[in-house]
Design a protein around this motif. Structure first.
Motif, PDB file in Angstrom:
ATOM      1  N   LYS A 158       4.200   0.840  -4.835  1.00  0.00           N
ATOM      2  CA  LYS A 158       3.640   2.233  -4.476  1.00  0.00           C
ATOM      3  C   LYS A 158       2.121   2.284  -3.901  1.00  0.00           C
ATOM      4  O   LYS A 158       1.787   0.876  -4.393  1.00  0.00           O
ATOM      5  CB  LYS A 158       3.597   3.311  -5.473  1.00  0.00           C
ATOM      6  N   GLY A 159       2.225   2.770  -2.844  1.00  0.00           N
ATOM      7  CA  GLY A 159       0.777   3.117  -2.026  1.00  0.00           C
ATOM      8  C   GLY A 159       0.563   4.277  -1.686  1.00  0.00           C
ATOM      9  O   GLY A 159       1.387   4.655  -1.229  1.00  0.00           O
ATOM     10  N   TYR A 181      -3.607   1.666   2.635  1.00  0.00           N
ATOM     11  CA  TYR A 181      -3.069   2.004   1.451  1.00  0.00           C
ATOM     12  C   TYR A 181      -3.865   0.859   0.509  1.00  0.00           C
ATOM     13  O   TYR A 181      -4.446   0.102   0.566  1.00  0.00           O
ATOM     14  CB  TYR A 181      -1.551   1.665   1.946  1.00  0.00           C
ATOM     15  N   ILE A 182      -4.025   2.297  -0.868  1.00  0.00           N
ATOM     16  CA  ILE A 182      -4.439   1.462  -1.688  1.00  0.00           C
ATOM     17  C   ILE A 182      -3.141   1.277  -2.710  1.00  0.00           C
ATOM     18  O   ILE A 182      -2.220   2.196  -3.072  1.00  0.00           O
ATOM     19  CB  ILE A 182      -4.848   2.119  -3.066  1.00  0.00           C
ATOM     20  N   GLU A 183      -3.341   0.055  -2.632  1.00  0.00           N
ATOM     21  CA  GLU A 183      -1.527  -0.767  -3.620  1.00  0.00           C
ATOM     22  C   GLU A 183      -1.883  -0.314  -5.354  1.00  0.00           C
ATOM     23  O   GLU A 183      -3.089  -0.733  -5.626  1.00  0.00           O
ATOM     24  CB  GLU A 183      -1.610  -1.844  -3.278  1.00  0.00           C
ATOM     25  N   VAL A 184      -0.918   0.075  -5.704  1.00  0.00           N
ATOM     26  CA  VAL A 184      -0.619   0.309  -7.390  1.00  0.00           C
ATOM     27  C   VAL A 184       0.391   0.034  -7.695  1.00  0.00           C
ATOM     28  O   VAL A 184       1.668   0.102  -7.062  1.00  0.00           O
ATOM     29  CB  VAL A 184      -0.703   2.276  -7.622  1.00  0.00           C
ATOM     30  N   LEU A 223       0.593   1.782 -12.798  1.00  0.00           N
ATOM     31  CA  LEU A 223       0.769   2.972 -13.617  1.00  0.00           C
ATOM     32  C   LEU A 223       1.474   3.489 -14.930  1.00  0.00           C
ATOM     33  O   LEU A 223       1.628   4.789 -15.533  1.00  0.00           O
ATOM     34  CB  LEU A 223       2.313   3.302 -12.676  1.00  0.00           C
ATOM     35  N   GLU A 224       2.397   2.190 -15.165  1.00  0.00           N
ATOM     36  CA  GLU A 224       2.246   2.397 -16.940  1.00  0.00           C
ATOM     37  C   GLU A 224       1.032   2.995 -17.490  1.00  0.00           C
ATOM     38  O   GLU A 224       1.115   3.587 -18.823  1.00  0.00           O
ATOM     39  CB  GLU A 224       3.282   1.454 -17.099  1.00  0.00           C
TER      40      GLU A 224
END
Length: 291
Positions: A65-66, A74-77, A82-83
């Motif tokens: 996700k970004g 984009y900030i990549e995640v 996320l978890e």
């Protein structure tokens, strides 16, 4: 076959708790849906995930996700990140407070769920909580975690069960002033308002969802039925645009079109028209005498 529960957990009021199931109260599965197909071959269209710049297909495992902070930036995640912040479901809806139902703005209402007790074990506690809510005539407000996100949920008694409606957060509701502030405020005459009010009075009824007909859905079914039997589909001719009429005339015509509708037109409006006729007849009489 019994429907599958969307969520399973506990409902808690102070020290009283009971196991419950949540089921979505609405469904759109019955609506007709279409697939996209290749007109030349009749085959289904498949979508592939490709790199927007290179055009190469990307494996699912390589997709993250970004969040876009600028054009092409984009900030990549990562999924692990996320978890790490995901809320762990406590599997409990704990009632925090009770509020009058009419204080909840309809704009905040989101998705409805049916709430039922999980077996006979929790039926008694469930009934106690339900009747306590029902007796007070209030709505219970609590929190629940779905798909790692926390939601506010409002619960009220309904028949032998309960209904829970998730509520939107304030940042999800747009400010009405951005849309309403520029609406002009024309002066409405008393006659216009009386006529419009009369139309409303003649159309009063009771809310009955059984009267609602999805005309487009019915038309789709008929279209598919005809296509299946090889019948020719006639495309309807375009309707002529409605003529622009004076607002006062439109209100009067609306009342006339009602025909046998209940109620009578406003007395003031009738007197206005009859008074105009009397003035016209008096004027004609004076003109005859003068000649």
């Amino acid at each position: 076959m019994a429907p599958r529960a969307y969520w399973k957990g506990y409902l808690k009021l102070s020290l009283v708790s009971c196991p419950i199931f949540l089921y979505p109260a609405t469904s759109e599965r019955e609506k007709i849906t279409f697939h996209q197909i290749n007109k030349s071959t009749g085959n289904r269209i498949k979508y592939r995930k490709v790199d927007a710049e290179t055009g190469d297909e990307v494996d699912t495992g390589d997709i993250i996700k970004g969040y876009e902070v600028g054009k092409g930036q984009y900030i990549e995640v990562d999924p692990e990140e996320l978890e790490a912040i995901a809320l762990e479901s406590k599997r409990t809806i704990e009632i925090d407070e009770f509020v009058p139902k009419d204080q909840i703005d309809e704009l905040y209402l989101n998705d409805p769920y049916y709430i039922v007790p999980d077996g006979e074990v929790g039926a008694e506690a469930f009934a106690v909580i339900r009747e306590a809510i029902n007796k007070e005539g209030m709505v219970a407000v609590g929190k629940v975690v779905f798909t790692s996100r926390e939601h506010i949920i409002a619960l009220e008694a309904r028949g032998k069960g309960m209904v829970g409606i998730t509520l939107r957060y304030p940042y999800e509701v747009r400010n009405e002033k951005e849309y309403f502030d520029d609406i002009p405020e024309p002066k409405i005459t008393k006659d216009m308002l009386e006529l419009a009010t009369h139309i409303v009075e003649t159309k009063k009824g009771k809310f009955d969802p059984k009267k609602f007909e999805d005309q487009y859905e019915d038309a789709l079914k008929e279209l598919l039925k005809k296509k299946q039997h090889g019948e020719k589909i006639e495309v309807p001719k375009e309707r002529a645009p409605a003529k622009v009429v004076n607002l006062m005339d439109a209100l009067r015509r609306s009342i006339e079109a009602g025909g046998g509708a209940k109620g009578k037109p406003p007395v003031r409006s009738v007197q206005h028209r009859s008074g105009a006729k009397k003035k016209a007849s008096r004027s004609s009489a004076r003109q005859r005498r003068a000649s």
